[in-house]
Design a protein around this motif. Structure first.
Motif, mmCIF file in Angstrom:
data_model
loop_
_atom_site.group_PDB
_atom_site.id
_atom_site.type_symbol
_atom_site.label_atom_id
_atom_site.label_comp_id
_atom_site.label_asym_id
_atom_site.label_seq_id
_atom_site.Cartn_x
_atom_site.Cartn_y
_atom_site.Cartn_z
ATOM 1 N N TYR A 106 0.789 -1.358 -0.005
ATOM 2 C CA TYR A 106 -0.205 0.196 0.040
ATOM 3 C C TYR A 106 0.944 1.253 0.060
ATOM 4 C CZ TYR A 106 -4.634 -2.072 0.778
ATOM 5 O OH TYR A 106 -5.933 -2.690 0.679
ATOM 6 N N ILE A 107 2.029 1.225 0.696
ATOM 7 C CA ILE A 107 2.880 2.222 0.963
ATOM 8 C C ILE A 107 3.730 2.618 -0.371
ATOM 9 C CG2 ILE A 107 4.941 3.298 1.965
ATOM 10 C CD1 ILE A 107 4.025 1.685 4.667
ATOM 11 N N PHE A 108 3.824 1.509 -1.116
ATOM 12 C CA PHE A 108 4.938 1.435 -2.485
ATOM 13 C C PHE A 108 4.499 2.751 -3.269
ATOM 14 C CE2 PHE A 108 4.372 0.148 -7.039
ATOM 15 C CZ PHE A 108 5.711 0.638 -7.165
ATOM 16 N N PRO A 109 3.179 2.977 -3.566
ATOM 17 C CA PRO A 109 2.876 4.022 -4.591
ATOM 18 C C PRO A 109 3.379 5.590 -4.208
ATOM 19 C CG PRO A 109 0.985 2.697 -4.256
ATOM 20 C CD PRO A 109 1.906 2.248 -3.582
ATOM 21 N N LEU A 110 3.162 5.713 -2.707
ATOM 22 C CA LEU A 110 3.677 6.932 -1.996
ATOM 23 C C LEU A 110 5.262 6.955 -2.172
ATOM 24 C CD1 LEU A 110 0.820 7.148 0.538
ATOM 25 C CD2 LEU A 110 0.988 7.832 -1.835
ATOM 26 N N VAL A 111 5.781 5.955 -1.755
ATOM 27 C CA VAL A 111 7.371 5.928 -2.007
ATOM 28 C C VAL A 111 7.620 6.033 -3.448
ATOM 29 C CG1 VAL A 111 9.005 4.349 -1.770
ATOM 30 C CG2 VAL A 111 7.299 4.380 -0.067
ATOM 31 N N ALA A 112 7.023 5.482 -4.345
ATOM 32 C CA ALA A 112 7.282 5.854 -6.022
ATOM 33 C C ALA A 112 7.400 7.214 -6.142
ATOM 34 C CB ALA A 112 6.540 4.986 -6.607
ATOM 35 N N VAL A 113 6.133 7.667 -5.563
ATOM 36 C CA VAL A 113 6.061 9.479 -6.008
ATOM 37 C C VAL A 113 7.147 10.180 -5.336
ATOM 38 C CG1 VAL A 113 4.700 11.359 -5.425
ATOM 39 C CG2 VAL A 113 3.610 9.280 -5.992
ATOM 40 N N LEU A 114 7.758 9.747 -3.991
ATOM 41 C CA LEU A 114 8.874 10.651 -3.272
ATOM 42 C C LEU A 114 10.059 10.199 -4.157
ATOM 43 C CD1 LEU A 114 9.442 12.186 -1.148
ATOM 44 C CD2 LEU A 114 9.928 10.228 0.347
ATOM 45 N N LEU A 115 10.309 8.711 -4.705
ATOM 46 C CA LEU A 115 11.556 8.768 -5.447
ATOM 47 C C LEU A 115 11.607 9.366 -6.744
ATOM 48 C CD1 LEU A 115 11.945 4.794 -4.397
ATOM 49 C CD2 LEU A 115 13.614 6.612 -3.829
ATOM 50 N N GLY A 116 10.461 9.412 -7.260
ATOM 51 C CA GLY A 116 10.185 10.338 -8.341
ATOM 52 C C GLY A 116 10.956 11.675 -8.168
ATOM 53 N N THR A 159 12.243 -1.531 -1.500
ATOM 54 C CA THR A 159 12.750 -2.075 -2.589
ATOM 55 C C THR A 159 12.111 -2.341 -3.879
ATOM 56 O OG1 THR A 159 11.632 -4.094 -1.597
ATOM 57 C CG2 THR A 159 14.302 -3.877 -0.988
ATOM 58 N N PHE A 160 10.889 -2.231 -3.782
ATOM 59 C CA PHE A 160 9.708 -2.269 -5.016
ATOM 60 C C PHE A 160 9.944 -0.849 -5.452
ATOM 61 C CE2 PHE A 160 5.552 -3.456 -7.027
ATOM 62 C CZ PHE A 160 6.176 -4.467 -7.934
ATOM 63 N N GLY A 161 10.033 -0.093 -4.779
ATOM 64 C CA GLY A 161 10.052 1.329 -5.285
ATOM 65 C C GLY A 161 11.542 1.708 -6.213
ATOM 66 N N LEU A 162 12.788 1.287 -5.492
ATOM 67 C CA LEU A 162 13.963 1.228 -6.075
ATOM 68 C C LEU A 162 14.006 0.429 -7.544
ATOM 69 C CD1 LEU A 162 16.275 1.099 -3.011
ATOM 70 C CD2 LEU A 162 15.722 2.954 -4.619
ATOM 71 N N TYR A 163 13.042 -0.861 -7.366
ATOM 72 C CA TYR A 163 13.094 -1.300 -8.586
ATOM 73 C C TYR A 163 12.502 -0.777 -9.521
ATOM 74 C CZ TYR A 163 11.565 -5.376 -11.340
ATOM 75 O OH TYR A 163 11.076 -6.559 -12.553
ATOM 76 N N GLY A 164 11.388 -0.055 -9.273
ATOM 77 C CA GLY A 164 10.715 0.820 -10.431
ATOM 78 C C GLY A 164 11.728 1.863 -10.979
ATOM 79 N N VAL A 165 12.508 2.543 -9.924
ATOM 80 C CA VAL A 165 13.455 3.477 -10.147
ATOM 81 C C VAL A 165 14.414 2.749 -11.434
ATOM 82 C CG1 VAL A 165 15.292 4.788 -9.591
ATOM 83 C CG2 VAL A 165 13.461 5.034 -8.526
ATOM 84 N N VAL A 166 15.077 1.508 -11.085
ATOM 85 C CA VAL A 166 15.900 1.083 -11.860
ATOM 86 C C VAL A 166 15.349 0.628 -13.433
ATOM 87 C CG1 VAL A 166 17.677 -0.889 -11.976
ATOM 88 C CG2 VAL A 166 17.355 0.090 -9.801
ATOM 89 N N LYS A 167 14.314 0.208 -13.448
ATOM 90 C CA LYS A 167 13.547 -0.199 -14.427
ATOM 91 C C LYS A 167 13.171 0.793 -15.387
ATOM 92 C CE LYS A 167 11.399 -3.749 -14.993
ATOM 93 N NZ LYS A 167 11.717 -5.393 -15.693
ATOM 94 N N LYS A 168 13.085 1.950 -14.873
ATOM 95 C CA LYS A 168 12.894 3.166 -15.741
ATOM 96 C C LYS A 168 14.145 3.556 -16.642
ATOM 97 C CE LYS A 168 10.947 7.134 -14.733
ATOM 98 N NZ LYS A 168 9.758 7.307 -15.649
#
Length: 294
Positions: A106-116, A159-168
């Motif tokens: 659940y937290i992951f989308p918000l972590v992804a926003v912050l990482l972005g 880890t899932f957020g960083l995975y998304g960052v790397v995949k970009k």
């Protein structure tokens, strides 16, 4: 909704339901160490994806992915992040902390926003900042209430957020890139199983039902990823993002209703804040997406 878009929505829903109810599957394998399950999951998913690429005559695309040291490093980092995420997920189920895993997704989308914002300097709307703040408040309250930080939730989300960052950083399609990731993990997974069986601690070969479930873990990994790829090609990312909440919701149902894990006042406070944050984030993303299409 167009027929192709509708098919994509159905595919995404099925993928999320598979992910969401997979705790039931891994709970049956709770007597097997998570590292061993992860090794089997890696090996069998690699074989499935390799056969798929061979059937599509796309092995050359995979080889091109490994042609440069930069791509090799990126795929390696992605493999490290996703394997760590998988391990944490399996471990959380085995030790009775599936609620924390659900909170992490659940937290992951918000972590992804912050990482972005941090990594790609993406601009955030006030509502998105508020959503991130609510997630931080939720984690802080849960830490205060339980006396310990929800480390599994944070680890899963980060880890899932960083995975998304790397995949970009990769231009390869999802099936090719995932195949590349499990290809790099394959020798490590194989080594783990060889060592375990040499010590007489491996479970593969001891019972037919265990063998079948360990092999099927590859199918359980590959199938939703392929459905996810199919869905993303036919729908807007805002639609995909909203549908992904099915996954942690189903995980939460498994943890609380089926496994009977404790869910007290502080859990309710944290989840309530996260759901409020996700609502803010989703509404903001939806309005932003509509404005960009005008």
């Amino acid at each position: 909704m167009k027929p192709e878009s509708a098919k994509g929505v159905v595919a995404m829903c099925i993928a999320c339901l598979i992910w969401g109810f997979s705790p039931l599957y891994y709970k049956l394998l709770a007597h097997i160490p998570p590292l061993e399950i992860l090794a089997h999951r890696t090996i069998w998913s690699f074989l499935i994806f390799s056969v798929l690429l061979l059937a599509q005559r796309r092995i050359s695309v995979l080889l091109r992915l490994f042609a440069t040291s930069t791509n090799l490093m990126i795929v390696g980092l992605a493999a490290l992040m996703i394997s760590a995420n998988w391990f944490a997920f399996i471990y959380s189920i085995q030790v009775g902390h599936a609620v924390e895993a659900a909170l992490g997704y659940y937290i992951f989308p918000l972590v992804a926003v912050l990482l972005g914002r941090v990594v790609f300097s993406e601009r955030l709307r006030p509502a998105q900042w508020a959503a991130v703040a609510l997630a931080a408040l939720a984690v802080s309250l849960l830490t205060y209430g339980l006396g310990v930080a929800p480390w599994i939730s944070l680890f899963v989300a980060v880890t899932f957020g960083l995975y998304g960052v790397v995949k970009k950083r990769l231009t390869a399609g999802p099936v090719v890139s995932v195949t590349g990731e499990v290809a790099l993990l394959f020798p490590v997974a194989l080594a783990v199983l060889v060592i375990l069986h040499a010590k007489g601690e491996g479970h593969f070969g001891t019972a037919a039902w265990e063998n079948g479930m360990l092999v099927f873990s590859g199918i359980l990994t590959a199938t939703p990823l392929m459905l996810f790829s199919y869905a993303t090609q036919r729908n807007r990312l805002s639609t995909i993002g909203l549908l992904q909440y099915i996954n942690p919701t189903a995980q939460f149902f498994c943890a609380v209703v089926i496994f009977g894990e404790p869910f007290g006042f502080w859990h309710a406070m944290a989840f309530g804040l996260i759901w409020a944050g996700l609502t803010l984030y989703s509404v903001s993303s939806f309005t932003q997406d509509r404005a960009s299409r005008r």
